[in-house]
Structures are given as structure tokens and as C-alpha cells.
Design an enzyme around this catalytic site. Sequence first.
Site, mmCIF file in Angstrom:
data_model
loop_
_atom_site.group_PDB
_atom_site.id
_atom_site.type_symbol
_atom_site.label_atom_id
_atom_site.label_comp_id
_atom_site.label_asym_id
_atom_site.label_seq_id
_atom_site.Cartn_x
_atom_site.Cartn_y
_atom_site.Cartn_z
ATOM 1 N N ARG A 56 -11.657 -3.437 -8.470
ATOM 2 C CA ARG A 56 -11.550 -3.187 -6.969
ATOM 3 C C ARG A 56 -12.100 -1.915 -6.508
ATOM 4 O O ARG A 56 -12.528 -1.620 -5.314
ATOM 5 C CB ARG A 56 -10.347 -3.936 -6.296
ATOM 6 C CG ARG A 56 -10.443 -4.458 -5.021
ATOM 7 C CD ARG A 56 -9.067 -4.941 -4.710
ATOM 8 N NE ARG A 56 -7.857 -4.120 -4.853
ATOM 9 C CZ ARG A 56 -6.715 -4.496 -5.156
ATOM 10 N NH1 ARG A 56 -6.543 -5.838 -5.623
ATOM 11 N NH2 ARG A 56 -5.964 -3.651 -5.682
ATOM 12 N N GLY A 63 5.285 -3.258 1.677
ATOM 13 C CA GLY A 63 5.369 -4.825 1.816
ATOM 14 C C GLY A 63 5.847 -5.468 0.530
ATOM 15 O O GLY A 63 5.973 -5.091 -0.465
ATOM 16 N N HIS A 104 -7.261 -4.111 -10.313
ATOM 17 C CA HIS A 104 -7.112 -3.044 -9.551
ATOM 18 C C HIS A 104 -8.286 -2.171 -9.941
ATOM 19 O O HIS A 104 -8.899 -1.650 -8.788
ATOM 20 C CB HIS A 104 -5.826 -2.112 -9.647
ATOM 21 C CG HIS A 104 -4.678 -2.799 -8.766
ATOM 22 N ND1 HIS A 104 -4.080 -1.932 -7.897
ATOM 23 C CD2 HIS A 104 -4.021 -3.900 -9.203
ATOM 24 C CE1 HIS A 104 -2.953 -3.033 -7.439
ATOM 25 N NE2 HIS A 104 -2.952 -3.878 -7.867
#
Length: 182
Positions: free
Chosen positions: A55, A9, A52
Site C-alpha cells: 500500500r 482506533g 502494508h
Amino acid sequence: MSRVILVTGPARSGKSEWAENLAIQSGKPVIYIATATENTHDLEWQQRIEKHQKRRPQNWVTLHAPVKLAASLTNAKPNTCILIDSLGTWVANFLEQDDLSWDKIVTELLETVSLVEADLLFVGEETGWGVVPAYPLGRTFRDRLGALVRQLGAICETVYLVTGGHVLNLSILGVPLPPAKS
């Protein structure tokens, strides 16, 4: 038999978050392979990396493979889930390589993927949906990443597209293209 999944994406679409969710859902121990290299002189880049890191669950093992991605996959244990984030950063690490060297690197990766017994989750950016880059290195990046995502997508069990706040399972909704001709 391992599962090979590609999550693709545009930038900031939630690709990594979706891949992380799939890794958690696997119920297996997760090994996170980071392809980025840290740059302490680039504060914004470091903040992205830290976002990142924060998380991810603390029980995940993190490996750094900015170049030796195929080699890092060869040691994967069968009952694990390997999350590779991201292909775009990995490709960028090879932009100085000539086309022949790059082709060998991609072939090694794809051959290794077919041998790994762990579940593999790849995160790969979509490029080329906009203006053709005005400089050669930008075009090389776009073309190499686009070709890699296509080649990997052809051998994946499942391919997801994350865009506009939604996840689409392209393996159900789409029809695979025939293999690309060189």
C-alpha cells in the site's frame, strides 16, 4: 516547528490508511518506521506485513525499529514526515521488561518526540474497550499501550480516532484530560 499527530482506533479500522493519507498530504519525503518483526513461520502475520508494504508509495523509505524507536527518531531531518506504525506492536516487543525498565523506555521516547524537528505521525491501537484479559501478560499489554497512547495524545498537536469507517478529529471534538497521576 514539527507537527506530532496520533491516529488511534480499533483493529482493522483504517488507522494505518488514514496515517498514510496524512503523510502523503504533508507533501514531504516520508520515512515509514515499521515496529513489527517479520516471522516467516507465521504466514498470516507475513501477509499483514505485505499488505502494508504494497500500500505504501515506492518512494517512501522504510526503517525497521521493533525496539529502538526513540533512537530511530533522533536522526530525523526537519523537512520530513515520519510515520510510525504501530505503537501496539512496539509495546508488544517489550512485554518481558519489568515496569521500571518500561517506564524508562517510555520516558526516553516522549522526551525524544519533543526534540524531533520532523513531522511525526504515530499509529496506535485502542485497547481496553472490551473484556479485561484473563492472563497477566494480556493485562500488561493493555495497560501499557493504553497509558502510552494517553501520554502521547497529551503532547500531540492533533489526535484522530478512526472507527466505524469514519475519522474523528478528537483535538477539535474533545477536551483533553489533565495529566495522569502516577
